[in-house]
Write a protein that holds these residues in place. Sequence first.
Motif, PDB file in Angstrom:
ATOM      1  N   ASN A   1      12.050  10.525   6.365  1.00  0.00           N
ATOM      2  CA  ASN A   1      13.035   9.546   6.836  1.00  0.00           C
ATOM      3  C   ASN A   1      14.012   9.133   5.740  1.00  0.00           C
ATOM      4  OD1 ASN A   1      11.710   8.806   9.603  1.00  0.00           O
ATOM      5  ND2 ASN A   1      10.037   8.799   8.102  1.00  0.00           N
ATOM      6  N   GLU A   2      15.270   8.912   6.149  1.00  0.00           N
ATOM      7  CA  GLU A   2      16.279   8.383   5.205  1.00  0.00           C
ATOM      8  C   GLU A   2      15.828   6.998   4.725  1.00  0.00           C
ATOM      9  OE1 GLU A   2      18.906  11.594   5.471  1.00  0.00           O
ATOM     10  OE2 GLU A   2      19.196   9.775   4.289  1.00  0.00           O
ATOM     11  N   ASP A   3      16.134   6.689   3.473  1.00  0.00           N
ATOM     12  CA  ASP A   3      15.725   5.390   2.918  1.00  0.00           C
ATOM     13  C   ASP A   3      16.189   4.211   3.766  1.00  0.00           C
ATOM     14  OD1 ASP A   3      16.065   6.393  -0.562  1.00  0.00           O
ATOM     15  OD2 ASP A   3      14.298   6.311   0.743  1.00  0.00           O
ATOM     16  N   HIS A   4      17.402   4.312   4.311  1.00  0.00           N
ATOM     17  CA  HIS A   4      17.988   3.156   5.012  1.00  0.00           C
ATOM     18  C   HIS A   4      17.848   3.238   6.516  1.00  0.00           C
ATOM     19  CE1 HIS A   4      19.370   1.516   1.237  1.00  0.00           C
ATOM     20  NE2 HIS A   4      19.782   2.729   0.907  1.00  0.00           N
ATOM     21  N   SER A   5      17.062   4.203   6.987  1.00  0.00           N
ATOM     22  CA  SER A   5      16.766   4.229   8.426  1.00  0.00           C
ATOM     23  C   SER A   5      15.748   3.131   8.734  1.00  0.00           C
ATOM     24  CB  SER A   5      16.164   5.597   8.793  1.00  0.00           C
ATOM     25  OG  SER A   5      14.892   5.748   8.155  1.00  0.00           O
ATOM     26  N   GLU A   6      15.572   2.842  10.015  1.00  0.00           N
ATOM     27  CA  GLU A   6      14.631   1.776  10.402  1.00  0.00           C
ATOM     28  C   GLU A   6      13.218   2.085   9.908  1.00  0.00           C
ATOM     29  OE1 GLU A   6      14.438   1.142  14.592  1.00  0.00           O
ATOM     30  OE2 GLU A   6      13.426  -0.795  14.395  1.00  0.00           O
ATOM     31  N   ILE A   7      12.798   3.339  10.118  1.00  0.00           N
ATOM     32  CA  ILE A   7      11.434   3.705   9.713  1.00  0.00           C
ATOM     33  C   ILE A   7      11.339   3.842   8.190  1.00  0.00           C
ATOM     34  CG2 ILE A   7       9.689   5.544   9.831  1.00  0.00           C
ATOM     35  CD1 ILE A   7      10.307   5.818  12.772  1.00  0.00           C
ATOM     36  N   GLY A   8      12.426   4.346   7.568  1.00  0.00           N
ATOM     37  CA  GLY A   8      12.446   4.424   6.110  1.00  0.00           C
ATOM     38  C   GLY A   8      12.278   3.053   5.484  1.00  0.00           C
ATOM     39  N   GLN A   9      12.993   2.072   6.016  1.00  0.00           N
ATOM     40  CA  GLN A   9      12.896   0.706   5.499  1.00  0.00           C
ATOM     41  C   GLN A   9      11.504   0.114   5.735  1.00  0.00           C
ATOM     42  OE1 GLN A   9      15.221  -1.517   3.766  1.00  0.00           O
ATOM     43  NE2 GLN A   9      15.725   0.599   3.243  1.00  0.00           N
ATOM     44  N   ALA A  10      10.913   0.433   6.881  1.00  0.00           N
ATOM     45  CA  ALA A  10       9.555  -0.045   7.165  1.00  0.00           C
ATOM     46  C   ALA A  10       8.574   0.508   6.131  1.00  0.00           C
ATOM     47  CB  ALA A  10       9.138   0.377   8.573  1.00  0.00           C
ATOM     48  N   GLY A  11       8.744   1.771   5.777  1.00  0.00           N
ATOM     49  CA  GLY A  11       7.864   2.398   4.785  1.00  0.00           C
ATOM     50  C   GLY A  11       7.978   1.747   3.424  1.00  0.00           C
ATOM     51  N   HIS A  12       9.217   1.478   2.981  1.00  0.00           N
ATOM     52  CA  HIS A  12       9.415   0.821   1.678  1.00  0.00           C
ATOM     53  C   HIS A  12       8.809  -0.574   1.677  1.00  0.00           C
ATOM     54  CE1 HIS A  12      11.726   4.033   0.029  1.00  0.00           C
ATOM     55  NE2 HIS A  12      12.703   3.922   0.899  1.00  0.00           N
ATOM     56  N   SER A  13       9.003  -1.293   2.805  1.00  0.00           N
ATOM     57  CA  SER A  13       8.476  -2.653   2.904  1.00  0.00           C
ATOM     58  C   SER A  13       6.954  -2.670   2.860  1.00  0.00           C
ATOM     59  CB  SER A  13       8.975  -3.288   4.210  1.00  0.00           C
ATOM     60  OG  SER A  13       8.300  -4.493   4.463  1.00  0.00           O
ATOM     61  N   MET A  14       6.328  -1.752   3.580  1.00  0.00           N
ATOM     62  CA  MET A  14       4.865  -1.668   3.610  1.00  0.00           C
ATOM     63  C   MET A  14       4.306  -1.254   2.254  1.00  0.00           C
ATOM     64  SD  MET A  14       3.788  -2.542   6.613  1.00  0.00           S
ATOM     65  CE  MET A  14       2.104  -2.072   6.324  1.00  0.00           C
ATOM     66  N   ARG A  15       4.991  -0.353   1.554  1.00  0.00           N
ATOM     67  CA  ARG A  15       4.506   0.092   0.236  1.00  0.00           C
ATOM     68  C   ARG A  15       4.552  -1.067  -0.769  1.00  0.00           C
ATOM     69  NH1 ARG A  15       4.394   5.105  -2.405  1.00  0.00           N
ATOM     70  NH2 ARG A  15       5.999   6.151  -1.190  1.00  0.00           N
ATOM     71  N   ARG A  16       5.634  -1.831  -0.743  1.00  0.00           N
ATOM     72  CA  ARG A  16       5.758  -2.985  -1.639  1.00  0.00           C
ATOM     73  C   ARG A  16       4.621  -3.975  -1.370  1.00  0.00           C
ATOM     74  NH1 ARG A  16      11.375  -2.294  -0.708  1.00  0.00           N
ATOM     75  NH2 ARG A  16      11.301  -3.747   1.057  1.00  0.00           N
TER      76      ARG A  16
ATOM     77  N   LEU B   1      -6.895  -2.857   4.534  1.00  0.00           N
ATOM     78  CA  LEU B   1      -6.505  -2.085   5.723  1.00  0.00           C
ATOM     79  C   LEU B   1      -6.185  -3.015   6.888  1.00  0.00           C
ATOM     80  CD1 LEU B   1      -5.976   0.589   7.067  1.00  0.00           C
ATOM     81  CD2 LEU B   1      -8.433   0.793   7.540  1.00  0.00           C
ATOM     82  N   ALA B   2      -6.956  -4.080   7.059  1.00  0.00           N
ATOM     83  CA  ALA B   2      -6.686  -5.039   8.139  1.00  0.00           C
ATOM     84  C   ALA B   2      -5.307  -5.678   7.947  1.00  0.00           C
ATOM     85  CB  ALA B   2      -7.778  -6.101   8.171  1.00  0.00           C
ATOM     86  N   GLU B   3      -4.950  -5.993   6.705  1.00  0.00           N
ATOM     87  CA  GLU B   3      -3.635  -6.588   6.428  1.00  0.00           C
ATOM     88  C   GLU B   3      -2.509  -5.593   6.694  1.00  0.00           C
ATOM     89  OE1 GLU B   3      -3.870  -8.066   2.444  1.00  0.00           O
ATOM     90  OE2 GLU B   3      -5.044  -9.822   3.017  1.00  0.00           O
ATOM     91  N   LEU B   4      -2.714  -4.316   6.345  1.00  0.00           N
ATOM     92  CA  LEU B   4      -1.695  -3.291   6.628  1.00  0.00           C
ATOM     93  C   LEU B   4      -1.500  -3.153   8.141  1.00  0.00           C
ATOM     94  CD1 LEU B   4      -2.691  -0.508   4.077  1.00  0.00           C
ATOM     95  CD2 LEU B   4      -0.702  -2.035   3.934  1.00  0.00           C
ATOM     96  N   GLU B   5      -2.608  -3.097   8.876  1.00  0.00           N
ATOM     97  CA  GLU B   5      -2.538  -2.913  10.342  1.00  0.00           C
ATOM     98  C   GLU B   5      -1.837  -4.090  11.022  1.00  0.00           C
ATOM     99  OE1 GLU B   5      -6.738  -2.586  10.853  1.00  0.00           O
ATOM    100  OE2 GLU B   5      -6.730  -0.405  11.053  1.00  0.00           O
ATOM    101  N   ALA B   6      -1.950  -5.288  10.426  1.00  0.00           N
ATOM    102  CA  ALA B   6      -1.400  -6.508  11.044  1.00  0.00           C
ATOM    103  C   ALA B   6       0.050  -6.774  10.633  1.00  0.00           C
ATOM    104  CB  ALA B   6      -2.261  -7.706  10.660  1.00  0.00           C
ATOM    105  N   HIS B   7       0.570  -6.028   9.667  1.00  0.00           N
ATOM    106  CA  HIS B   7       1.917  -6.257   9.135  1.00  0.00           C
ATOM    107  C   HIS B   7       2.969  -5.956  10.200  1.00  0.00           C
ATOM    108  CE1 HIS B   7       5.431  -5.947   6.537  1.00  0.00           C
ATOM    109  NE2 HIS B   7       4.740  -6.437   5.541  1.00  0.00           N
ATOM    110  N   PRO B   8       4.026  -6.776  10.320  1.00  0.00           N
ATOM    111  CA  PRO B   8       5.067  -6.552  11.338  1.00  0.00           C
ATOM    112  C   PRO B   8       5.744  -5.173  11.232  1.00  0.00           C
ATOM    113  CG  PRO B   8       5.337  -8.708  10.296  1.00  0.00           C
ATOM    114  CD  PRO B   8       4.285  -7.992   9.528  1.00  0.00           C
ATOM    115  N   ALA B   9       5.801  -4.636  10.048  1.00  0.00           N
ATOM    116  CA  ALA B   9       6.476  -3.342   9.839  1.00  0.00           C
ATOM    117  C   ALA B   9       5.507  -2.158   9.913  1.00  0.00           C
ATOM    118  CB  ALA B   9       7.194  -3.353   8.491  1.00  0.00           C
TER     119      ALA B   9
END
Length: 115
Positions: free
Chosen positions: A89-104, A22-30
Amino acid sequence: KHDSPVSCAKKAKTVKAQQILLAELEAHPAAWPFLSPVNQKSVPGYRKVIKKPMDFSTIREKLTNNQYLSLESFIMDVNLVFDNCEKFNEDHSEIGQAGHSMRRYFDKRWTELLK
Ligand SMILES: CO[C@H](O)CCc1ccc(O)cc1
């Protein structure tokens, strides 16, 4: 009433891993879209579309209050954050991309820590 020393140590390891993750998720740039609950008054449609809102501060609260009885229930809440994001959110929206990045990132880290 009391766990055996083995299961007590195992539980401590799981809690420690959840705190690290959780600490790593909270600290992630996205992480910025996910740090606190979506303001349902200012985001049209959110309340109707997203049946189970979840965010990192709510997960932090639950972890602090020992509300996760298993590793699985913790992982389910983290995945709920990303599933809600994909739904709204659309996959290629700013927030959509943040979600995909965080999930990976989460999938990679919990596998490294706990598998
Ligand atoms: C995790 O963020 C939520 O999906 C809400 C996304 C959102 C909020 C306001 C907007 O104008 C658009 C998208």
